[in-house]
Each structure stands twice: as C-alpha cells, then as structure tokens.
Write an enzyme that holds these catalytic residues in place. Structure first.
Site, short mmCIF file in Angstrom:
data_model
loop_
_atom_site.label_atom_id
_atom_site.label_comp_id
_atom_site.label_asym_id
_atom_site.label_seq_id
_atom_site.Cartn_x
_atom_site.Cartn_y
_atom_site.Cartn_z
N ASN A 79 0.83 -1.21 0.00
CA ASN A 79 0.00 0.00 0.00
C ASN A 79 0.86 1.26 0.00
OD1 ASN A 79 -2.53 1.43 0.22
ND2 ASN A 79 -2.08 1.77 2.39
N HIS A 186 9.07 -2.44 -3.28
CA HIS A 186 8.40 -3.40 -2.37
C HIS A 186 9.31 -4.52 -1.90
CE1 HIS A 186 7.91 -5.25 -6.29
NE2 HIS A 186 6.91 -4.46 -6.62
N ASN A 214 -0.07 -6.72 -4.65
CA ASN A 214 -0.33 -5.29 -4.81
C ASN A 214 -1.79 -5.00 -4.47
OD1 ASN A 214 2.28 -5.00 -5.80
ND2 ASN A 214 1.63 -5.27 -7.93
N LYS A 358 -3.88 0.15 -13.15
CA LYS A 358 -2.76 1.08 -13.21
C LYS A 358 -3.16 2.39 -13.88
CE LYS A 358 0.07 -2.01 -11.51
NZ LYS A 358 0.53 -1.90 -10.10
#
Length: 470
Positions: A79, A186, A214, A358
């Site tokens: 996040n 990440h 994700n 996205k």
C-alpha cells in the site's frame, strides 16, 4: 502520553532511523560494486519441470480443512503507492472503483467474508510508505466494526541520490523536503516487516505463510487451493511461491521466471542487456510473467533476514524532479528474493488472478458490466464470450480519473469488446455499446461525441462528428 512513553517513542524512532540508514548504506555499497548487468545471458536456462506447476493440477482444498488452513495465513497488501498516475492525490488504495468501494474496502471485505464464513481470524497487514501512511491511518476508523484485524507497518525511507555527484540530495534541499526521499521498492518488505516486530508476532500466533500482493490487483484474492498445497504438501513445502500467468502482448515488460545457475530467479526488463530486450519481450521464449502475487513462509523469511542471506538485485530507477534535478533511486522487487528461499517454485495461475488497475483504461474494464462484485471479489460475467479482458487504450484526455468520469455519461457495455482505442476530445453518452474492435480518433481541435444508445461494432471513427443511430 506520559514522559516515559514519549521517551520510548523517541528511542524507537531513533532505532528505526538507524536501521534504515544501515540498510541504505548496504544497498548503496552494493550499487557501487555491482555496476553493469547482473545477468549473463548465456547462463539463462529454461525452467525445470518441477519449478513450475499448473494451477489446474493442484488438489482442491477439503471443506473440513479450510478453517485450519486459514488460521495459518496472514494477508499482506502493498500500500505504498499514490494515485498520481491517475491524477489523484493521496493513497491509490482509497480511490473509488466499483459500487462506491475503494481498493482497500474491497480487500477488507474479501477477508471479512472468509473470517465470517469459516470462523477464522485472517489478519490483514498493510505495508505503507511515508507517502501513504498518514492518510491511511486517518481512514482506519471506518473499519472499527469489521471482522478483520488490520495492522500496518512502514517501508523504509531512503535518500534520493544526485545522478552526477552520487551524493544524497536530502542534504542539499533540506532534511524535511519530501522530494529528497523515496520508498525503496516493495523488496523492502522483508526487512521492514521484520523490524516492525509483526513477523515475530504472527509466528508466535501460529501463522505459517503470508500472501503478498499489490493492493491495486483486484484479482489477488486468497486462494484456498494454493494455501492447501502449501500446508498439506506431502513433500517438503516450498518456502516461496510466485504466481505467474501466460504472457500476452500487453505484458511484454513484465518480469519472468528463469533458471539461472541452478536456481529460480526473477528476471526484470531493467536487468536485460539492450541487445536482448527484443528477445525478452517476445512471447516465444519467455511465455510467463510475474503477477506479484507471492506466498512466503514466515519462518523462512525470518531465517534469511537474520542470517543475512537475503539477496535481491538492485533496480536503478532514474527520475527528474520538479526542479529539474536528475536523481536515481535504488530499489528492489519483492519477487527478486525468490532465489534466497529453499524449494522456491512458480504456479501458473489463470489470468483472472491478475487484474491490476494502473490507468483509467483498466478502470473502464473494472467498472463495466463485464464484472460484478461479490463478497469482496470481482467476478467476470458468464455472458462474456471469451475469457480474456479487452485491450483498452485511452488517450491523454482520459488520464485523470475526474476527466475519465466526465467523458462517460455511463460506462459503456463492453461485454463483446475485443479492442478499444480512443484518442483526442471524445465523449460517450448513456447506454453506449462497444463490440469487436473499435477505434475512435478525434484530430486536434476537433471533437467526437458518441450519442446515447449508440452501438459501435468493428468501427473506425475519425474526424469531427457525432454518431447517429439508425
């Protein structure tokens, strides 16, 4: 807050800063020593048969075992991203996407459904960045009566580096200027999760695996068959499983799994020598790509962090700041740690488990009649004549969410759509239906209005006009 509590908070903050600095120093030292591509192209081999399993070959989870399986699971959502690519401010996870629900709402509801149905307690942990943490904290009150335990931890904060001098720019533009800092990808999850204390907490609570994905991938729901495979495997269960799916022409830049010197490895396009980029993007040789849905053994994660055997390739991400300064960010990808775990493998999953949002073109598909919402998950309509989603390309007039919403009176019927390209000043009326291949291009200075009730099937529309129904 008492004086002793304030002192403890200050000490914890100082300790976190110290750990972040040590992690940054280690990455920066590696960056200086490992210049050039880390991949020797001639050493890449095709995957071994036991390195990849087809999802359809997994046994179905036994209904009587499901509570026991879920009791050993933690769900982690990445996040850290902002909604800037779609013209929004704040965390991407709080953008409304379907039926007045946000990304975060849908993830919480999906886990609550599992907890209610099976009487279990699957916790949700959010890895926030310093960009998203405060705004995410502010909305947590809306979940106070939800049957999900929600925890949060923060990614590290690393200084951006001047491309010319290789010095941290935070020292030049001011310590508190957010432009001087960035979250380092990440791949930071391993150390930040460990440093937060949550890893030990969950292990002590009997949790064995975490499912990482994700937060904007709405196909990344808890899969009971994969969880059953990990926890009821008669052989030694893999410590790390990467969900991959078949590559299409829309996925040519996605990372892929390779066999490299006898170990599974994630190959990202940034690591590919220029002369082999075409080969990497072709569908013939590299047929699968990483969905970033990962299943990771918690004990294995603790071991590699403590024994310092965690290794991930450094991704050098060049940026130009608003003031024109050229900087680089040193990042890592969470999937790159696959080579550090014992018995790692991939599972080739259906495309339905990869449904990222996205851009607004993805939002169009999600908001359409192609998908319905059920128990926190999106379900593709059985009326869709083929299982793939349409390829949609919306031009710059649609980039921002507010502009996108303004240009559609209602979301079109795209049940039978295969391909859509829209460019220029185009608007859509109510109850429009798009089928087959539709291309709509308004030249600069011109406008195209698709009227209410129009049906476009295998049409190319150009110029400055309105479509009339007959």
């Amino acid at each position: 807050m008492s004086l002793s509590e304030k002192e403890n908070e200050k000490n914890n903050l100082n300790e976190n800063v110290r750990k972040e600095f040590e992690d940054f120093k280690e990455m920066f030292d590696r960056f200086l020593q490992e210049r050039g591509h880390s991949i020797n192209w001639s050493k890449i081999n095709l995957l071994q048969d036991d390195a990849l399993i087809m999802y359809g070959k997994l046994p179905d989870a036994n209904e009587n075992d499901i509570k026991t399986l879920l009791d050993q699971l933690v769900v982690i959502k990445l996040n850290g991203g902002l909604g800037t690519s779609m013209g929004c401010t704040g965390p991407k996870s709080i953008i409304t996407i379907k039926e007045e629900l946000t990304f975060l709402d849908m993830n919480v509801k999906q886990i609550e459904y599992l907890n209610n149905k099976y009487g279990t307690d699957v916790p949700l942990a959010l890895m926030n960045s310093f960009n998203t943490d405060a705004d995410t904290q502010k909305i947590m009150h809306k979940y106070c009566n939800v049957n999900v335990t929600i925890k949060m931890f923060k990614q590290s904060r690393f200084p951006r580096i001047c491309r010319e001098s290789l010095l941290p720019i935070a020292l030049r533009i001011g310590e508190e200027n957010p432009e001087g800092w960035y979250p380092p990808g990440h791949g930071d999850i391993y150390r930040s999760f460990y440093n937060s204390g949550l890893l030990d907490t969950f292990i002590k609570a009997g949790k064995k695996y975490m499912f990482v994905s994700n937060i904007d991938n709405l196909g990344a729901t808890v899969d009971l068959n994969i969880l059953n495979f990990l926890l009821n495997n008669t052989d030694k269960a893999p410590e790390f499983v990467m969900e991959v799916t078949d590559k299409t022409k829309a996925d040519t830049k996605g990372g892929t799994l390779i066999d490299y010197e006898g170990k599974l490895r994630l190959l990202e396009i940034a690591q590919v020598p220029k002369e082999h980029v075409g080969e990497f993007q072709a569908l013939r040789k590299f047929k699968i790509f990483n969905t970033n849905n990962l299943w990771i053994n918690l004990a294995g994660m603790k071991r590699i962090v403590e024994e310092k055997t965690l290794h991930m390739e450094i991704i050098v991400n060049p940026k130009t700041l608003d003031n024109g300064m050229n900087v680089i960010q040193l990042e890592t990808a969470v999937g790159a740690a696959i080579k550090s775990f014992d018995g790692a493998m991939g599972i080739n999953v259906p495309r339905t488990r990869f449904l990222p949002v996205k851009m607004t073109s993805d939002l169009l598909v999600i908001m359409s009649n192609m998908y319905s919402y059920k128990n926190g998950s999106l379900v593709m309509s059985p009326k869709r004549p083929f299982p793939s989603v349409p390829l949609c390309k919306l031009g710059s007039h649609f980039t921002k969410v507010k502009d996108f919403l303004h240009r559609f009176a209602t979301v079109p019927d795209i049940m039978e759509l295969d391909h859509l390209t829209v460019s220029g000043d185009v608007t859509f009326g109510k109850n429009v239906s798009l089928k087959g291949t539709v291309i709509i291009i308004a030249s600069p200075g011109e406008r195209i209005d698709i009227p209410d009730g129009a049906t476009l099937e295998n049409k190319i529309v150009t110029g400055n006009l309105r479509i009339l129904n007959h």
